[in-house]
Design an enzyme around this catalytic site. Structure first.
Site, PDB file in Angstrom:
ATOM      1  N   SER A  37       5.324  11.644  15.321  1.00  0.00           N
ATOM      2  CA  SER A  37       5.543  10.184  15.429  1.00  0.00           C
ATOM      3  C   SER A  37       5.891   9.796  16.867  1.00  0.00           C
ATOM      4  O   SER A  37       6.722   8.930  17.121  1.00  0.00           O
ATOM      5  CB  SER A  37       6.656   9.730  14.476  1.00  0.00           C
ATOM      6  OG  SER A  37       6.255   9.948  13.155  1.00  0.00           O
ATOM      7  N   GLY A  59       5.205   6.799  11.409  1.00  0.00           N
ATOM      8  CA  GLY A  59       4.232   7.356  10.459  1.00  0.00           C
ATOM      9  C   GLY A  59       4.733   8.490   9.596  1.00  0.00           C
ATOM     10  O   GLY A  59       4.419   8.566   8.421  1.00  0.00           O
ATOM     11  N   GLU A  60       5.509   9.406  10.181  1.00  0.00           N
ATOM     12  CA  GLU A  60       5.882  10.588   9.410  1.00  0.00           C
ATOM     13  C   GLU A  60       7.190  10.407   8.673  1.00  0.00           C
ATOM     14  O   GLU A  60       7.407  10.980   7.607  1.00  0.00           O
ATOM     15  CB  GLU A  60       5.997  11.782  10.356  1.00  0.00           C
ATOM     16  CG  GLU A  60       4.662  12.190  10.882  1.00  0.00           C
ATOM     17  CD  GLU A  60       4.807  13.231  11.955  1.00  0.00           C
ATOM     18  OE1 GLU A  60       4.679  14.400  11.637  1.00  0.00           O
ATOM     19  OE2 GLU A  60       5.058  12.860  13.102  1.00  0.00           O
ATOM     20  N   PHE A  61       8.066   9.611   9.256  1.00  0.00           N
ATOM     21  CA  PHE A  61       9.385   9.419   8.668  1.00  0.00           C
ATOM     22  C   PHE A  61       9.312   9.014   7.204  1.00  0.00           C
ATOM     23  O   PHE A  61      10.124   9.435   6.370  1.00  0.00           O
ATOM     24  CB  PHE A  61      10.148   8.338   9.461  1.00  0.00           C
ATOM     25  CG  PHE A  61      11.195   7.698   8.631  1.00  0.00           C
ATOM     26  CD1 PHE A  61      12.379   8.367   8.391  1.00  0.00           C
ATOM     27  CD2 PHE A  61      10.970   6.479   7.994  1.00  0.00           C
ATOM     28  CE1 PHE A  61      13.333   7.820   7.565  1.00  0.00           C
ATOM     29  CE2 PHE A  61      11.911   5.927   7.170  1.00  0.00           C
ATOM     30  CZ  PHE A  61      13.107   6.603   6.957  1.00  0.00           C
TER      31      PHE A  61
END
Ligand code: FES
Ligand code: FES
Length: 889
Positions: free
Chosen positions: A680, A845-847
């Site tokens: 991210s 995006g990944e969180f």
């Protein structure tokens, strides 16, 4: 052969072909209409190939030419163009339903058939129509919104211009359509397999049918006699190291003496056509001597276990973390939870197969090997290829990407295609099947852990002890970095004075783990946030108050000892509070009976950047002669919206309209190294580096009084400026796991509302509410899209998805979430500008995936009192947990 007359996009076409050939191949190969995609090996599972045949939505991969004489066919190219899009294409773009865009042409064609039949379909009818169109990026909610918006456009209730954001009042915090969205919605974006390369050979790969075996001999003679086969190559034909090395050089391009996992590549066959190459690959005779295979961590760890890599212990990496004294923590604890959790091997599941094109540009030894794929770290990939293939001059070009979710932090097909282009000295196309794509790519590591968490009588956390194992599989990819990422984010959102942790990475003869959206922390955060609920329950505490009380505060330190300056997590919980109260009130009405309703929450904190110290990104900007600005940087955009982020930030900083910002991001020869689109990190690192470069440009302009490119040239100043942003971070200490891994983080909390059928074990997600604080929001629609897609992926991980190597072969056996599994979502964005973020922003995006599994499983326990600890929570596991609970009560 037969001649067929078909009317395609309004024009009569004559096609001379085999009657058994499918329409998709005729469209893509003969008519070069590549808007229709294929993802599922033509099994009718993905819907990416949908076109209209006589006004009906049809999967073109299943439709034989024999049935199409005189048919009227409309493809995505027949609807509109990026300059003059159809109203449905407009609706998909304006509703934010286009991320990578690989599914989009098929979605739009299905929507067209539906809206032609019924211009005002209710949600159920939309879901029914799109039930066989898969999307991995969006979570489907924005696709449903797009179809509804298209209906409104078509009924004349509203016009597209009324939906466009007003860009005259600024560009930050505005849902501007992404610069590439119309290309993707109109089928004009060229993905790798869409590229036509004149004279290209097609290649097929001979792959191991064994999980572990010695290669005694390879007989290529029968393949060379196969019609259409041009040549066969094996490991000895590769000039370089024959290793794709990221951290460890354990992965061969083509296996030499041993195969380590089912699907390992052994030889490459080049043919005039794909079918001929495949026939040749079948004819290659490989004499294997099967070896005992290590299929589980338990089999891998005993001292006398078979070694996956000779001379290397199966326990290939370990790392500890020590902070304070956990024994003291247990003495101070009024309640302790001690249990185990596990998460399975999961395929990241981008829809696009692992396609690659490679060719030599130029003559002789000076020729440059050009590799086209969808890598997200193209400078690094070019370097890996240089070493593996022994060729210095290599250029990597990023094609449009049909999603990746971490897979493309590794190269997959590029080394094979590149090796073939060098060996056969011909252009090469490699378009592997879905099964083969699954075999050649990394996965989300399965994790198993035991975890002990305590709190004192005031409800304050005392300590955490964790032992975790990541199954590496056959190759390391980024495995040791994933162990470190777990430790870097181990304490999640909370202050934990005493921590003891040990993580290990273990080789097996199984599919290998690598980068997968979040990569490590989603697995561990599931365990920690589940334990937080168990502990709150034990203490008789409210789960939200318990989390709030234990939140880290600025000035305190994480489990790595990093003292944080900012920690906006409590604000996320406060924003969730009224929703939690409402949901719990509503759930009370469903506490008895067969269907029970439950509500669960979980938090998450995610470090921005790569696992290693001093993460770096370089970006350059150039003031163009016409007053526009070109941004140069290898900033991949596999669908997340990095194109919008760069454009909006640059336009804002320069005071230019967005159309004056040009992005040069896809080519190693034309860009400085901005490193990967992972962790991210793109907004924070590359957005930040770009703003630094713009500052340098503006300084030069103000010092010389220049207003234009021409003024700068006259003043003798450069028009191009480059800047590097570097994180001030350190590696974790090997003995204690202490260090400063991230400058900044993204925070959030999620709530799941579920219904559990206590007779079948089915869990239905009614709604997910996500509160996220990503700092300054540059494009709310893009951020929401990331959140909704992440929730869908997290729900898949919690309830359905498991990749079983050798058994999972397609989207049905993977249990890919469909629109039928989608749920209502609500996103609440809080903007606490981050001290070092570009304009205060960080990536998101990944969180999103971090809290989802735990929120869902906490909701299942709230509904039923039963706890499923080993994901995925299939109906069988839910029933077994219900049985255990009954037996124990
Ligand atoms: S390629 Fe036709 S349904 Fe998947
Ligand atoms: S936008 Fe649907 S798969 Fe990427």
């Amino acid at each position: 052969m037969r001649k067929f007359n078909i009317r395609v996009n309004g024009f009569w076409r004559q096609v001379i072909t085999e009657p058994s050939r499918v329409l998709l191949d005729v469209l893509r190969e003969d008519l070069r209409l590549t808007g229709a995609k294929q993802s599922c090996d033509r099994k009718g599972q993905c819907g990416a190939c949908t076109v209209l045949v006589n006004r009906e939505a049809v999967k073109s991969c299943l439709k034989k030419m024999a049935d199409l004489e005189g048919a009227e066919i409309i493809t995505i190219e027949g609807l509109g163009t990026p300059e003059n899009p159809h109203l449905i294409q407009e609706a998909f773009v304006l509703a934010g339903a286009v991320q990578c865009g690989y599914c989009t042409p098929g979605m739009i064609m299905t929507a067209k058939a539906l809206l032609d039949r019924n211009p005002d379909p209710p949600d159920e009818e939309i879901e029914k129509a799109l039930r066989r169109n898969l999307c991995r990026c969006t979570g489907y909610r924005k696709i449903i919104d797009a179809v509804k918006l298209a209906g409104r456009f078509l009924r004349g209730e509203i016009e597209p211009h009324e939906m466009r954001p007003d860009l005259s009042r600024g560009l930050i915090g505005v849902s501007m359509p992404r610069p590439t969205a119309y290309l993707r919605a109109c089928g004009a974006a060229q993905f790798t397999a869409d590229l036509h390369v004149e004279g290209a050979l097609e290649i097929a790969v001979v792959r191991s049918p064994h999980h572990h075996a010695r290669i005694d001999a390879i007989n290529v003679a029968p393949a060379l006699k196969t019609p259409g086969v041009v040549g066969v190559m094996t490991a000895k034909d590769i000039q370089g190291t024959n290793r794709t090395k990221y951290l460890v050089d354990d992965q061969p391009v083509l296996c030499e003496k041993k195969v380590h996992v089912l699907g390992d590549a052994v030889a490459i066959v080049a043919g005039r056509t794909r079918q001929e190459a495949l026939a040749g690959a079948k004819a290659v005779e490989v004499a294997y001597e099967p070896l005992p295979a290590v299929r589980t961590v338990e089999e891998a760890l005993p001292p006398d276990a078979v070694q996956v890599h000779e001379g290397q212990p199966n326990l290939c990496f370990s790392h500890s973390q020590i902070r304070g004294d956990v024994e003291r923590a247990w003495q101070e604890s009024a309640a302790i939870v001690e249990t185990d959790f596990s998460t399975p091997l999961i395929h990241q599941s981008p829809l696009e197969p692992e396609a690659c094109v490679a060719y030599l540009e130029g003559e002789g030894d000076e020729a440059e090997l050009v590799v086209i794929g969808r890598g997200i770290n193209i400078h690094h990939h070019a370097m890996v290829l240089r070493e593996a293939l022994g060729r210095e001059k290599i250029r990597y070009e990023e094609a449009y990407s049909g999603g990746q979710f971490g897979i493309k932090l590794d190269i997959t097909s590029e080394a094979l295609a590149g090796a073939a282009a060098l060996h056969f000295r011909r252009p090469v196309r490699y378009v592997p099947s879905l099964t083969e794509s699954m075999w050649m790519s990394s996965k989300r590591h399965p994790m198993a852990c035991t975890l002990k968490l305590g709190a004192d009588r005031n409800g304050r956390l005392t300590g955490l002890e964790v032992d975790f194992t990541l199954e590496n599989g056959a190759y390391t990819s980024w495995g040791s970095a994933i162990v470190l990422r777990v430790l870097q984010m181990l304490s999640g959102c909370y202050y934990l004075p005493h921590v003891k942790a040990y993580g290990q990475l273990v080789y097996t003869n199984n599919a290998w783990g690598g980068a997968a959206r979040g990569a490590g922390p989603p697995q561990m955060n599931y365990a920690l946030e589940s334990a937080m609920d168990l502990l709150a329950r034990k203490l008789g505490e409210d789960p939200l108050e318990f989390r709030l009380r234990n939140s880290l505060q600025p000035g305190q330190s994480t489990s790595t000892g990093q003292v944080v300056e900012e920690w906006p997590f409590p604000g996320c919980l406060e924003a969730l509070r009224p929703h939690f109260q409402r949901a719990r009130e509503e759930a009370k009405a469903y506490k008895g009976g067969k269907i029970r309703r439950g509500v669960g929450i979980a938090g998450g904190s995610f470090g921005i950047g790569k696992a290693g110290p001093a993460d770096k990104s370089t970006v350059a900007v150039e003031l163009d002669p016409d007053g526009g600005l070109t941004v140069y940087g290898s900033v991949a955009d596999p669908g997340e919206g990095n194109d919008a982020m760069l454009t909006q930030l640059a336009a804002h900083a320069m005071g230019l309209p967005p159309e004056k910002i040009r992005l040069e991001t896809r080519d190693t020869d034309r860009t400085p190294d901005s490193s990967s689109a992972s962790g991210s990190r793109v907004t924070y690192m590359s957005g930040g580096a770009m703003l630094m470069a713009i500052e340098a440009l503006k300084k030069a302009m103000s010092e010389t009084g220049a207003d234009t490119h021409q003024d700068l040239v006259k003043a003798g100043k450069p028009t191009r400026y480059e800047a590097t942003k570097t994180q001030e971070t350190t590696a974790l200490d090997k003995a204690t796991g202490q260090g400063v891994p991230y400058e900044s983080r993204v925070h959030g909390a999620q709530m799941a509302e579920v219904e559990v059928d206590t007779e079948t074990g089915d869990v239905k997600i009614l709604k997910m509410t996500a509160v996220v604080d990503p700092g300054t929001v540059i494009n709310p629609q893009v951020v929401e899209g990331q959140i909704e897609g992440g929730l869908d992926m997290g729900a898949g991980m919690a309830l359905r998805e498991e990749y079983i190597h050798g058994e999972t072969k397609d989207w049905v056996s993977f249990k890919f979430p469909t629109i039928r599994n989608s749920f209502e979502t609500e996103t609440i964005l809080i903007e606490t500008p981050r001290i070092k973020g570009p304009m205060g922003a960080v990536g998101v995006g990944e969180f999103v995936l971090l809290p989802t599994c735990a929120a869902i499983m906490n909701a299942v326990e709230d509904a039923t009192g039963a706890r499923v600890r080993h994901l995925p929570a299939t109906p069988k596991k839910v029933m077994s947990a219900l049985g255990e609970k009954k037996a124990g009560s």
